[in-house]
Design a protein around this motif. Structure first.
Motif, PDB file in Angstrom:
ATOM      1  N   GLN A   7      14.245  27.224  17.478  1.00  0.00           N
ATOM      2  CA  GLN A   7      12.887  27.500  17.785  1.00  0.00           C
ATOM      3  C   GLN A   7      11.749  26.415  17.296  1.00  0.00           C
ATOM      4  O   GLN A   7      12.178  25.644  16.154  1.00  0.00           O
ATOM      5  N   GLU A   9       7.294  25.074  17.487  1.00  0.00           N
ATOM      6  CA  GLU A   9       6.054  25.486  17.681  1.00  0.00           C
ATOM      7  C   GLU A   9       5.581  23.994  18.501  1.00  0.00           C
ATOM      8  O   GLU A   9       5.663  22.878  17.717  1.00  0.00           O
ATOM      9  N   THR A 114       5.478  28.275  22.130  1.00  0.00           N
ATOM     10  CA  THR A 114       6.568  28.560  21.369  1.00  0.00           C
ATOM     11  C   THR A 114       7.684  28.180  22.082  1.00  0.00           C
ATOM     12  O   THR A 114       7.932  29.027  23.403  1.00  0.00           O
ATOM     13  N   LYS A 116      11.905  28.831  22.414  1.00  0.00           N
ATOM     14  CA  LYS A 116      12.899  29.239  21.670  1.00  0.00           C
ATOM     15  C   LYS A 116      14.146  28.906  22.651  1.00  0.00           C
ATOM     16  O   LYS A 116      14.300  29.127  24.065  1.00  0.00           O
TER      17      LYS A 116
END
Length: 147
Positions: A7, A9, A114, A116
């Protein structure tokens, strides 16, 4: 088989991140940690064909898109491999991992995204994925955050 998760940001909208992920000009920039000059050739259809290949487009993985919603998620199902242009989706070697998923999820909130990634694989490939996705996600972040 287990699912490895990664993940990051990103200070950019999901649309821009999506473009960096799948644009022909940027795809090989973040995936070269897995395979130099890697390419993705796809018909963008659920149940269609997607190939993850080397520069020759003769060696790599045979996959399909399982689910897609632009700028939100893209889930691949891996079916087999290609060697010297010949697809193999039936051998015992590929049946061990055939059907494994590789998923990308983008969640945007106030102009930030975000990203993922979840990939099904054998423990033997964990180090390769750790290296590839850790470095690859950093490249995606850098490219997406450029104005």
């Amino acid at each position: 088989m287990e699912t490895f998760k990664y993940q990051t940001e990103i200070d950019a909208p999901a649309e821009k991140v999506w473009d960096i992920l799948w644009n022909e000009d940027t795809y090989s920039k973040w995936t070269h940690f897995f395979s130099p000059d890697s390419q993705m050739v796809t018909d963008w259809k659920v149940g269609g064909k997607t190939y993850f290949t080397d520069a020759s487009k003769k060696n790599g993985m045979v996959s399909t898109i399982d689910k897609i919603e632009e700028n939100k998620y893209l889930i691949f199902k891996h079916l087999g491999e290609m060697t010297d242009g010949v697809e193999d989706t039936e051998s015992e070697k590929v049946k061990v991992w055939s059907g494994s998923k590789e998923a990308y999820y983008l969640e945007e909130n106030n102009g930030k995204t975000t990203l993922k990634v979840e990939v099904d694989s054998d423990e033997n490939y964990k180090e390769m994925f750790e290296n590839g996705f850790t470095k690859g996600l950093q490249i995606i972040k850098e490219l997406s955050e450029k104005q």
